[in-house]
Design a protein around this motif. Structure first.
Motif, PDB file in Angstrom:
ATOM      1  N   MET A 165      -4.352  14.109   8.693  1.00 15.90           N
ATOM      2  CA  MET A 165      -3.533  13.022   9.229  1.00 15.90           C
ATOM      3  C   MET A 165      -3.215  13.255  10.700  1.00 15.90           C
ATOM      4  O   MET A 165      -3.307  12.340  11.510  1.00 15.90           O
ATOM      5  N   PRO A 216       1.893   6.333   1.924  1.00 14.65           N
ATOM      6  CA  PRO A 216       0.920   5.255   2.139  1.00 14.65           C
ATOM      7  C   PRO A 216      -0.382   5.584   1.401  1.00 14.65           C
ATOM      8  O   PRO A 216      -0.812   6.729   1.379  1.00 14.65           O
ATOM      9  N   VAL A 217      -0.974   4.567   0.792  1.00 18.64           N
ATOM     10  CA  VAL A 217      -2.192   4.768  -0.002  1.00 18.64           C
ATOM     11  C   VAL A 217      -3.210   3.708   0.401  1.00 18.64           C
ATOM     12  O   VAL A 217      -2.858   2.539   0.600  1.00 18.64           O
ATOM     13  N   GLY A 218      -4.460   4.127   0.496  1.00 18.50           N
ATOM     14  CA  GLY A 218      -5.528   3.211   0.886  1.00 18.50           C
ATOM     15  C   GLY A 218      -5.935   2.254  -0.214  1.00 18.50           C
ATOM     16  O   GLY A 218      -5.631   2.458  -1.397  1.00 18.50           O
ATOM     17  N   LYS A 219      -6.643   1.216   0.186  1.00 15.42           N
ATOM     18  CA  LYS A 219      -7.074   0.165  -0.742  1.00 15.42           C
ATOM     19  C   LYS A 219      -7.972   0.706  -1.852  1.00 15.42           C
ATOM     20  O   LYS A 219      -7.836   0.303  -3.003  1.00 15.42           O
ATOM     21  N   SER A 220      -8.871   1.625  -1.528  1.00 15.03           N
ATOM     22  CA  SER A 220      -9.777   2.173  -2.550  1.00 15.03           C
ATOM     23  C   SER A 220      -8.994   2.867  -3.658  1.00 15.03           C
ATOM     24  O   SER A 220      -9.296   2.690  -4.844  1.00 15.03           O
ATOM     25  N   ALA A 221      -8.001   3.659  -3.268  1.00 10.94           N
ATOM     26  CA  ALA A 221      -7.187   4.360  -4.262  1.00 10.94           C
ATOM     27  C   ALA A 221      -6.376   3.369  -5.090  1.00 10.94           C
ATOM     28  O   ALA A 221      -6.270   3.518  -6.322  1.00 10.94           O
ATOM     29  N   LEU A 222      -5.817   2.365  -4.445  1.00 11.32           N
ATOM     30  CA  LEU A 222      -5.038   1.358  -5.174  1.00 11.32           C
ATOM     31  C   LEU A 222      -5.919   0.570  -6.139  1.00 11.32           C
ATOM     32  O   LEU A 222      -5.512   0.282  -7.271  1.00 11.32           O
ATOM     33  N   ASP A 223      -7.139   0.250  -5.709  1.00  5.79           N
ATOM     34  CA  ASP A 223      -8.083  -0.442  -6.603  1.00  5.79           C
ATOM     35  C   ASP A 223      -8.415   0.431  -7.810  1.00  5.79           C
ATOM     36  O   ASP A 223      -8.486  -0.059  -8.944  1.00  5.79           O
ATOM     37  N   GLY A 278       0.811  -1.212   0.000  1.00 10.30           N
ATOM     38  CA  GLY A 278       0.000   0.000   0.000  1.00 10.30           C
ATOM     39  C   GLY A 278       0.842   1.259   0.000  1.00 10.30           C
ATOM     40  O   GLY A 278       0.528   2.227   0.689  1.00 10.30           O
ATOM     41  N   SER A 307      -6.104  12.708  12.886  1.00 13.25           N
ATOM     42  CA  SER A 307      -6.447  11.288  12.973  1.00 13.25           C
ATOM     43  C   SER A 307      -5.425  10.491  13.772  1.00 13.25           C
ATOM     44  O   SER A 307      -5.498   9.271  13.825  1.00 13.25           O
TER      45      SER A 307
END
Length: 133
Positions: free
Chosen positions: A89, A22-29, A7, A92
């Motif tokens: 960030m 770091p990149v989230g799953k939605s963006a990677l998809d 990720g 969070s």
């Protein structure tokens, strides 16, 4: 370079600084879907109409168009997005050193500007919610 398993994306930023983001799953998809639609693997993720690397002026033009279409009536720059990202960030719970690394700041004091923004926001929320404020 994109590491879909970890990720992470390596980006080249201002001043030719390399950063690992770091990149989230939605963006990677979404990137995988976008690349599959291209039917050819390009080194850059964001491409112009000639399939070359998308440059800063083009990114600015696209951002201006999106802001106008959304009817926000605000001046939003790539720096605004960067600032919002860092503040989000920090709010969070992200580590200040990690934010420093992602933003490519040489000095932690440059990154600490975001702590003041977050503290001001925290105090405003506290004042509004506390019964004796």
């Amino acid at each position: 370079m994109i590491d879909f398993n970890a990720g992470l994306i390596r980006v080249l930023g201002k001043g030719n600084k390399t950063r690992i983001i770091p990149v989230g799953k939605s963006a990677l998809d979404a990137i995988q879907t976008y690349r599959a639609d291209l039917k050819k693997n390009y080194s850059a993720v964001f491409l112009n109409k000639n399939f070359g690397r998308l440059g800063r002026p083009s990114i600015r033009r696209i951002l201006d168009k999106v802001v106008l279409e959304c009817g926000l009536g605000l001046k939003i720059s790539p720096y605004t997005l960067r600032h919002t990202f860092a503040t989000h960030m920090l709010d969070s719970g992200a580590d200040l050193r990690g934010i420093q690394e992602i933003l490519g700041h040489a000095s932690l004091s440059t990154t600490q500007v975001y702590t003041h923004v977050s503290m001001d926001r925290l105090m405003a929320v506290y004042d509004k919610a506390h019964p004796r404020s």
